[in-house]
Scaffold this motif. Structure first.
Motif, mmCIF file in Angstrom:
data_model
loop_
_atom_site.group_PDB
_atom_site.id
_atom_site.type_symbol
_atom_site.label_atom_id
_atom_site.label_comp_id
_atom_site.label_asym_id
_atom_site.label_seq_id
_atom_site.Cartn_x
_atom_site.Cartn_y
_atom_site.Cartn_z
ATOM 1 N N ASP A 181 -17.917 74.601 28.156
ATOM 2 C CA ASP A 181 -17.710 75.627 29.179
ATOM 3 C C ASP A 181 -19.013 76.059 29.835
ATOM 4 N N ALA A 182 -20.060 76.216 29.041
ATOM 5 C CA ALA A 182 -21.348 76.651 29.601
ATOM 6 C C ALA A 182 -21.846 75.656 30.650
ATOM 7 N N ALA A 183 -21.636 74.372 30.410
ATOM 8 C CA ALA A 183 -22.068 73.349 31.364
ATOM 9 C C ALA A 183 -21.220 73.395 32.638
ATOM 10 N N ILE A 184 -19.927 73.640 32.471
ATOM 11 C CA ILE A 184 -19.053 73.758 33.646
ATOM 12 C C ILE A 184 -19.465 74.966 34.478
ATOM 13 N N GLY A 195 -4.110 71.707 32.715
ATOM 14 C CA GLY A 195 -2.825 71.818 32.024
ATOM 15 C C GLY A 195 -2.476 73.251 31.685
ATOM 16 N N LEU A 196 -3.447 73.995 31.192
ATOM 17 C CA LEU A 196 -3.236 75.411 30.866
ATOM 18 C C LEU A 196 -2.857 76.192 32.118
ATOM 19 N N CYS A 197 -3.599 75.989 33.196
ATOM 20 C CA CYS A 197 -3.320 76.709 34.444
ATOM 21 C C CYS A 197 -1.938 76.365 34.984
ATOM 22 N N ARG A 198 -1.560 75.095 34.945
ATOM 23 C CA ARG A 198 -0.244 74.687 35.432
ATOM 24 C C ARG A 198 0.871 75.297 34.586
ATOM 25 N N ARG A 199 0.667 75.325 33.268
ATOM 26 C CA ARG A 199 1.689 75.889 32.388
ATOM 27 C C ARG A 199 1.917 77.371 32.694
ATOM 28 N N ILE A 200 0.848 78.120 32.862
ATOM 29 C CA ILE A 200 0.982 79.545 33.179
ATOM 30 C C ILE A 200 1.692 79.711 34.521
ATOM 31 N N ALA A 201 1.254 78.979 35.521
ATOM 32 C CA ALA A 201 1.847 79.106 36.864
ATOM 33 C C ALA A 201 3.321 78.707 36.859
ATOM 34 N N ALA A 214 -17.841 70.823 39.402
ATOM 35 C CA ALA A 214 -17.305 71.937 38.611
ATOM 36 C C ALA A 214 -15.782 71.995 38.716
ATOM 37 N N ILE A 215 -15.253 71.768 39.902
ATOM 38 C CA ILE A 215 -13.803 71.813 40.107
ATOM 39 C C ILE A 215 -13.136 70.671 39.346
ATOM 40 N N ARG A 216 -13.694 69.475 39.424
ATOM 41 C CA ARG A 216 -13.114 68.327 38.711
ATOM 42 C C ARG A 216 -13.149 68.541 37.203
ATOM 43 N N GLU A 217 -14.249 69.074 36.706
ATOM 44 C CA GLU A 217 -14.357 69.337 35.263
ATOM 45 C C GLU A 217 -13.388 70.443 34.832
ATOM 46 N N THR A 218 -13.247 71.457 35.665
ATOM 47 C CA THR A 218 -12.314 72.546 35.369
ATOM 48 C C THR A 218 -10.890 72.005 35.329
ATOM 49 N N GLU A 219 -10.538 71.194 36.309
ATOM 50 C CA GLU A 219 -9.200 70.589 36.352
ATOM 51 C C GLU A 219 -8.971 69.719 35.117
ATOM 52 N N GLY A 220 -9.956 68.934 34.760
ATOM 53 C CA GLY A 220 -9.806 68.055 33.605
ATOM 54 C C GLY A 220 -9.620 68.806 32.295
ATOM 55 N N LYS A 221 -10.340 69.898 32.139
ATOM 56 C CA LYS A 221 -10.294 70.631 30.874
ATOM 57 C C LYS A 221 -9.202 71.696 30.840
ATOM 58 N N TYR A 222 -8.968 72.390 31.949
ATOM 59 C CA TYR A 222 -8.063 73.530 31.947
ATOM 60 C C TYR A 222 -6.893 73.413 32.922
ATOM 61 N N ASP A 265 -5.367 77.433 44.211
ATOM 62 C CA ASP A 265 -5.982 78.706 44.610
ATOM 63 C C ASP A 265 -6.855 79.265 43.486
ATOM 64 N N THR A 266 -6.482 78.984 42.251
ATOM 65 C CA THR A 266 -7.279 79.421 41.103
ATOM 66 C C THR A 266 -8.653 78.757 41.127
ATOM 67 N N TYR A 267 -8.674 77.471 41.424
ATOM 68 C CA TYR A 267 -9.964 76.768 41.493
ATOM 69 C C TYR A 267 -10.821 77.324 42.625
ATOM 70 N N LEU A 268 -10.192 77.643 43.746
ATOM 71 C CA LEU A 268 -10.929 78.235 44.863
ATOM 72 C C LEU A 268 -11.469 79.610 44.466
ATOM 73 N N ALA A 269 -10.629 80.402 43.802
ATOM 74 C CA ALA A 269 -11.069 81.740 43.366
ATOM 75 C C ALA A 269 -12.223 81.632 42.372
ATOM 76 N N ALA A 270 -12.150 80.659 41.476
ATOM 77 C CA ALA A 270 -13.249 80.454 40.526
ATOM 78 C C ALA A 270 -14.523 80.077 41.287
ATOM 79 N N TRP A 271 -14.398 79.193 42.262
ATOM 80 C CA TRP A 271 -15.549 78.771 43.059
ATOM 81 C C TRP A 271 -16.177 79.968 43.790
ATOM 82 N N ASN A 272 -15.327 80.869 44.271
ATOM 83 C CA ASN A 272 -15.817 82.010 45.039
ATOM 84 C C ASN A 272 -16.345 83.149 44.176
ATOM 85 N N THR A 273 -15.982 83.192 42.899
ATOM 86 C CA THR A 273 -16.430 84.298 42.045
ATOM 87 C C THR A 273 -17.501 83.904 41.032
#
Length: 185
Positions: free
Chosen positions: A3-6, A27-33, A17-25, A49-57
């Motif tokens: 996570d620290a590297a991402i 499934g979790l994000c899709r399950r919640i949504a 960062a977006i590709r790594e986030t998608e690869g690691k998380y 939109d979650t990936y965009l929000a992460a990128w912006n914050t």
């Protein structure tokens, strides 16, 4: 990737960062949504939109737990989408789930301060820690991940009615704690 590297990739403004986030998380994000939004396309849009929000914050924020940070983002975006869809009368999806917690978590028509939100979160977290692990898991899977009672019951070896009763008792116990702490009237 850790996570620290991402998170560092986000700080470096590296699109990897977006590709790594998608690869690691992803499934979790899709399950919640998907648990909140029954329409697959809406769920996928909220994940994006979650990936965009992460990128912006990130930066300036540096989350301590990336999974929890992303889970909160996707959950909030999905609930907002659910409410918008409901206003458009597209489907009834999560009405029961959201109404179950209304009786124990105070409704807030006015804007809360960050301190009040943190205090409420701390009270709920401390209450959860007092529960047996099976009850913690049941409560979180129902009210954080939005999983169906019948699925939770089947995995716990309970009937749906037994699982519903257990959830009712947990909500009542939470309400008692919140009332005792002065968090609800």
């Amino acid at each position: 990737m850790e996570d620290a590297a991402i998170i560092q990739l986000y700080f470096d403004r590296n699109q990897e960062a977006i590709r790594e986030t998608e690869g690691k998380y992803g499934g979790l994000c899709r399950r919640i949504a998907r648990n909140i939004l029954t329409i697959r396309e809406d769920a996928e849009e909220c994940v994006n939109d979650t990936y965009l929000a992460a990128w912006n914050t990130i930066p300036p924020q540096r989350p301590h737990a990336l999974a929890a940070f992303l889970g909160r983002l996707v959950r909030n975006l999905s609930i907002s989408r659910y409410r918008a869809n409901r206003a458009q009368k597209r489907y009834d999806g999560m009405e029961a789930l959201l109404s179950e917690l209304e009786e124990c978590v105070p409704a807030r028509e006015t804007v809360e301060t960050e301190l009040e939100r943190a205090e409420l979160g701390e009270i709920i977290s401390l209450w959860l820690e007092t529960l047996p692990q099976a009850d913690q898991r049941l409560f979180l899977r129902r009210y954080w991940y939005g999983e169906a009672v019948r699925d939770l019951a089947q995995e716990a070896g309970l009937t749906p009615n037994q699982a519903s009763q257990k959830l009712l008792r947990l909500r009542k116990a939470l309400r008692e704690v919140l009332e005792m702490k002065g968090a609800v009237p």
